[in-house]
Enzyme design. Structure first.
Site, mmCIF file in Angstrom:
data_model
loop_
_atom_site.group_PDB
_atom_site.id
_atom_site.type_symbol
_atom_site.label_atom_id
_atom_site.label_comp_id
_atom_site.label_asym_id
_atom_site.label_seq_id
_atom_site.Cartn_x
_atom_site.Cartn_y
_atom_site.Cartn_z
ATOM 1 N N GLY A 1 -6.655 -6.499 14.648
ATOM 2 C CA GLY A 1 -7.113 -7.710 15.320
ATOM 3 C C GLY A 1 -7.691 -7.348 16.681
ATOM 4 O O GLY A 1 -7.114 -6.545 17.416
ATOM 5 N N ARG B 1 0.806 -1.223 0.000
ATOM 6 C CA ARG B 1 0.000 0.000 0.000
ATOM 7 C C ARG B 1 0.839 1.273 0.000
ATOM 8 O O ARG B 1 0.298 2.379 -0.154
ATOM 9 C CB ARG B 1 -0.957 -0.008 1.202
ATOM 10 C CG ARG B 1 -2.136 -0.969 0.992
ATOM 11 C CD ARG B 1 -2.999 -1.070 2.231
ATOM 12 N NE ARG B 1 -3.394 0.235 2.709
ATOM 13 C CZ ARG B 1 -3.672 0.538 3.971
ATOM 14 N NH1 ARG B 1 -3.603 -0.415 4.894
ATOM 15 N NH2 ARG B 1 -4.015 1.742 4.331
#
Lengths: 429, 429, 429
Positions: free
Chosen positions: C144, C14
């Protein structure tokens, strides 16, 4: 068929300026040009701009652009302005009464193309007479409020000055962008009056008449509040500039440009920057500049219109470049002014070099060919050429037309050829 | 009658500096000067400033200003400091026991004139013995908390160190600005003690004694939390600078100045800027500079004290100007230093021009008359004059007193007259 | 015993860059160097860095640093990467199965030493098999989530892609820093699989296996959300830069440096600045620069690596200094480039001075001795020396090796000695 009408007739009194509001610069182009570009991306068959205050100045700011100008001689309100625009498109609309007429305020430069596309699509799908753009604002003060009925349909739009306290607490506001079914606009326009606090013909009243008549009034709510910011004062202009500046910088970063410090990077509209180019702090890049890949720009750099940098160029530290081309892997690293220059590849422009492009009457071009080495503190008086691989000595002043041949070495004030080089100068008379 | 007392005796240990806190610069002038200017706008008959740490340095920073200095030799707390101030005005107060004594901490540079006016008016209307300035803060940590009774009257002020957990949750704080009825102050001052965490005489205890005695203690709550920011550390100084900088920029924009990028525009206190002047990014303008209308300033520009630009002047791109006047429609656009210069109208100062105003011993003046054209890379060694319409060649060095006559052309190092011109030079010996 | 393992094998897609993510510069040094420095401050006996994408480039960026490089040839997930690191330390861990293995993602440059110390201490005190670093985030999207049982013990960690809607609402997230008991890691690693949305070996699954096995899994929750910001894109890099920049500036201010405008002050990592030095707006100071006390830096100043300023030096207004020493009380105040310079005490460098340190092939040194006065617009062509108390005239070009003796005066292009001075030049051949 789509007809666009942009309302740009107002003076913008709160700008406290002699310049019409829509001509104030916003990241390098007039406010109005941002709206024009956005509207144009929708592909309208006809583009109308309604002008009034200093209309000649406004019209002359967009030479060669496919615009039908419509003059609103008297300022009788937004509905009157929109009507001036619709009248300018009267032939097209009467031939095509189902045409969409998109009316947008000229002081909404942050509206996105996607938003107007959605507005137009909803109008078409709903087969509406009018579709309005709305937004929920954290602080709706000053805006017209959207009044909906129990079924959620738009029933009324109330201006701040005419609103009750309860209405003022509503947070859904009228943005200032509408789609009308062409044939419907005129009918409802004929029914409105001027019995309001300002004594003006409100465009919102056209919407309300449509709602009262039981025709379909649909709406699209834009999610991002920042998009509907108006420009009414210079403080608002600065705020809008900041939002748009940040939006553009984010796009560059997403495409692979590193920007060390977005807070101190000022890039105007319409700049191209290649991948893995690094923009260092304290950099201003103006409208239309083109920058290749793998360049290093800044710190303390000003690139002005007409500048084109090839891949790997390195510019920075108190350097200004205007209307010039800098070739592949060339460097202008310190305290230099390059105006009207054509710089080849692998050129080194020494610290403190000035391209003296202006003699008080005309501006001329300076050419520095590939692999030339321009010594520190050199002044190049245009028009002049420094040939391929040529060298100028520190502090030399190369006079106009005293070209330095390829491979030559010129030193002194005025510069004399120390070494003839392998090329020939054009004009050492 | 109004007597003002500013408390400026502290060292400001948390500044970690040898400079007294109130002398640290804030947008071009000492912190104390901001408070002095604000207080002065109320028109007090007598202005007392209480000094202590490095008091001579503080006093000498305000030459020629109508201030009665009062020395607090020992640092026994804010009440003791205020008492030093009141004693300095003892004659005036005893002659006029109803005089208002306004006591303000010297580290509150963001207080507005309107706020102190309101404080004073409420004191007068309430016929109070004491009136205190308070504020509701989102985070009151570190401040003295205002304790009110069931009727809402001020009953106590508790310092952070002496506060219970419940008191610490109160968000209304004591700002550090008070009005006392002159005759009342001394009576209550005599009653306070030093039995608190710091072992100091708290000014707030004077207020509390007044409240306990049943005299009238009124208060005024300032709405804008930003206004009461104190300066105790350099981080707080930077924060206060930013608030004040933004406040000033907003005022310029409201008055008709365009500021492209407020984030990168640093304008100090006391600058005048005319309407429709544009301030581009990366610009620093110091205290006292005057700029006309329709000017363009920046990018990358530093205007220092003593600079005055007439209407239409254009300055920018790595240009520093100090103690100079630039006339109507003149341009200094690239990489130049103008120090101690007098530049006429319609002058063009070429890129890379240096006004060499300092010879290592004294600074001298350079004059460039109307319509002169100073070529790129020129060094003008002061004192020297470039006459009306005269020209200097690129890279020329005009030596001191070798004036270029009106209409003359000078080139080279050192510059020689190529063309005599129509005027006469004063001193081509 | 402490073994540190930094995970730095990813490409960072990215970022849209050819440069590996961990090599992108962040305030003057690669992202990875920030993490390395933080980890190193814990004093680990062994430092492992796991590399993969363009691993040679990464390794060569840290010459002479005590690192054991471990190559992760295939990108099979974070657990696989950590295992590569653990395998590189297999001998040490098998000799010392209770060793702490600290595993940290290489894209967490804002983690503080204190945080990792606390993580390690909690691991030791709890005698845990695994200890994880967590944080409550206002917006946990993309991270997460930590799943705890009724007793508050970590039971599971669920990646965004595998999370239920209810789990997505949990705000405690997994940061990406862990301490494992060395002997325990391998056992649990052997049990995990790739049955998840990405088909990768998750390091979080090693933690989960440990929890499921009933061994002790402890955690430390970091309070400051800013500390756990990851760098996955250039926009995030810019955001992280801004946080770290502000953190460093606050430290300087606390230590007694005045920073006029933190928004326009860009100071890289590893800069030393003395007390009561003032940093004016528009200043960039690069990695490793050293600045004494009582200096004035800026505005518009760029100090590059290798610069050392003694106490009282004054630099500013379009000045760039590179790899140079500036002595006590010396001034470089206007439009100058100082490269590879050695400047003595009480030297005045005039406006527009260029140290021409590069002749197109090599860079050489310029010496300016104590109390010299370099006139405005001087070019000093290196290698050259301006002797003690010597003077150069305005616009002079001092050629290489044409040293100006102590007390001498040199003027013109090229500079000639007007006055011999009291010293001797080395090389006036």
């Amino acid at each position: 068929m789509l007809v666009s009408v942009i309302l740009a007739a107002g003076k913008g009194t709160r700008m406290r300026s002699d310049l019409p509001k829509v001509l104030h610069p916003l990241l390098g182009v007039p406010i109005l040009e941002h709206v024009l570009d956005t509207v144009e991306a929708l592909g309208p068959q006809l583009k109308v701009v309604v002008v009034g205050y200093k209309h000649t100045d406004v019209e002359e700011s967009f030479p060669g652009r496919d615009i039908r100008w419509s003059l609103q001689a008297d300022q009788l309100g937004t509905a009157h302005a929109a009507n001036c625009g619709v009248e300018a498109a009267a032939a097209e609309i009467s031939a095509n009464p189902d045409a969409q007429v998109l009316v947008v305020n000229g002081d909404l430069p942050l509206l996105r193309v996607e938003t107007l596309k959605a507005l137009s699509a909803i109008h078409r799908e709903a087969d509406a007479a009018v579709t309005i753009l709305t937004c929920e604002k954290a602080d709706p003060t000053g805006y017209g409020r959207i009044i909906r009925d129990a079924q959620g349909r738009v029933r009324d739009i109330v201006e701040e000055n005419d609103a009750t306290e309860a209405e003022k607490r509503l947070r859904e506001i009228n943005v200032g962008a509408y789609v009308f079914r062409g044939g419907a606009f005129l009918g409802f326009y004929a029914r409105i009056g001027r019995d309001n606090a300002q004594g003006e013909l409100y465009l919102t009243d056209v919407v309300v008449k449509a709602a009262q008549a039981g025709t379909r009034v649909s709406s699209f709510k834009v999610a991002d509040e920042a998009e509907v910011a108006q420009v009414n004062s210079r403080i608002e202009l600065a705020r809008v500039t900041d939002i748009l500046r940040t939006r553009l910088l984010d796009e560059y970063m997403r495409s692979g440009v590193t920007i060390y410090d977005p807070r101190t990077t000022y890039i105007e509209k319409g700049v191209r920057i290649g991948r893995d180019t690094h923009i260092l702090p304290f950099t201003m890049i103006e409208h239309g500049v083109e920058i290749g890949s793998g360049c290093e720009i800044g710190p303390f750099t000003h690139l002005r219109p007409g500048t084109r940098l090839d891949d790997g160029a390195s510019i920075g530290n108190f350097v200004e470049i205007k209307n010039s081309k800098v070739g592949h892997d060339s460097k202008v690293r310190h305290l230099s002014y390059v105006g009207d220059g054509l710089i080849g590849q692998k050129v080194n422009i020494g610290a403190g070099t000035i391209f003296a492009n202006y003699d008080g009457k005309v501006k001329s071009t300076t050419v520095v060919e590939d692999e030339a080495f321009v010594g520190s503190g050199t002044v190049l008086v245009a028009p002049v050429t420094v040939g391929k691989g040529a060298i100028t000595g520190a502090g030399s002043v190369v006079l106009k037309n005293r070209n330095v041949p390829a491979g030559g070495v010129a030193v002194g004030v005025p510069a004399q050829l120390l070494k003839e080089g392998k090329g020939s100068s054009n004009s050492r008379s």
